[in-house]
Design a protein around this motif. Structure first.
Motif: not given
Length: 278
Positions: A218-222
């Motif tokens: 999720a952090a990589a998406i953000v």
């Protein structure tokens, strides 16, 4: 004395998760940046080949360090590589899958924004889940099935009206990009990992839990979304934002540990027996 050890383990996990997140986001952004240049593009097959050579050199270096000396290193290569032709042939199958998957990533990022790619590529989760159910006869919990459908719904929202990048001047084909992601997702059902990120993934799988890995994704998406806004002028739409949120939540839900109902069921059985006995 136990507290410091737990703190060290937590810092160890957070370090590798941070590296994994940065590698995933940076890999996608860098690849997208190089594929949208108005200059002559490089061959994706050459880049994939160089990536595998780097992975090979790193693996050989790690093996050399673990064996300790040249004699043990040669013996390990003879025993595990040259002396195991059948195992080597088996490994050729995922190797071909890796090659196709990585080439599809280059094709997809040539036609889709990095943030859209990062969100859509999370379809590898339901694809891998289906593979484990159909091929390995494993079962998914109700919450995992809900998260799978939620993730698919999020991807549909993202692709319904794809966010546009105003700073990209090269011609793109979103349909071709989505098709390339679909092929890469199917490949990831059998094999996952890429270059240096693959080596870090193996460490993350060993030392972290599913919740932390989901947080990393999720952090990589953000991070990819923020970088796309800054570098490529990505215009975030409402459907993209809602779809991304659904995907991030579904990743978290899918990684939640299953509730152990054995003790609960046993307790209920004992209670019923006591009632009958009374």
């Amino acid at each position: 004395m136990a507290a410091p050890k737990e703190n060290v383990n937590l810092l160890f996990k957070l370090y590798y998760l941070a590296v994994m997140t940065l590698v995933a986001a940076t890999y996608t952004i860098a690849l997208r940046y190089t594929r949208t240049s108005d200059k002559e593009l490089y061959f994706s097959t050459t880049a994939v080949c160089i990536t595998e050579v780097i992975k090979l050199l790193l693996s050989v270096g790690i093996l050399a360090k673990e064996t300790g000396n040249l004699g043990r290193f040669k013996a390990s290569l003879r025993e595990n590589v040259l002396g195991s032709p059948k195992e080597l042939m088996k490994l050729s199958v995922p190797s071909l899958v890796y090659a196709v998957q990585n080439n599809m990533a280059f094709l997809a990022l040539s036609n889709l924004d990095a943030a859209v790619y990062q969100v859509t590529y999370q379809l590898k989760i339901p694809c891998t889940a289906l593979c484990t159910v159909l091929m390995l006869n494993r079962t998914l919990s109700k919450l995992q099935w809900i998260s799978v459908f939620m993730l698919c719904g999020g991807v549909i929202l993202v692709q319904w009206k794809p966010a546009q990048a105003t700073k990209v001047v090269v011609e793109q084909n979103p349909l071709l990009g989505f098709g390339a992601i679909a092929v890469a997702v199917l490949c990831s059902g059998f094999a996952v990992l890429a270059s240096v990120g693959g080596l870090y993934t193996s460490i993350v799988v060993k030392y972290t839990d599913n919740i932390m890995k989901g947080f990393s994704a999720a952090a990589a998406i953000v991070l990819s979304t923020i970088a796309s806004v800054m570098l490529f002028g990505l215009q975030i739409t409402l459907t993209f934002a809602l779809g991304t949120l659904l995907v991030c939540v579904s990743i978290y839900l899918y990684g939640l540990p299953r509730q152990d109902t054995t003790s609960i069921q046993q307790g209920e059985t004992d209670s019923k027996q006591r009632v009958i006995g009374v």
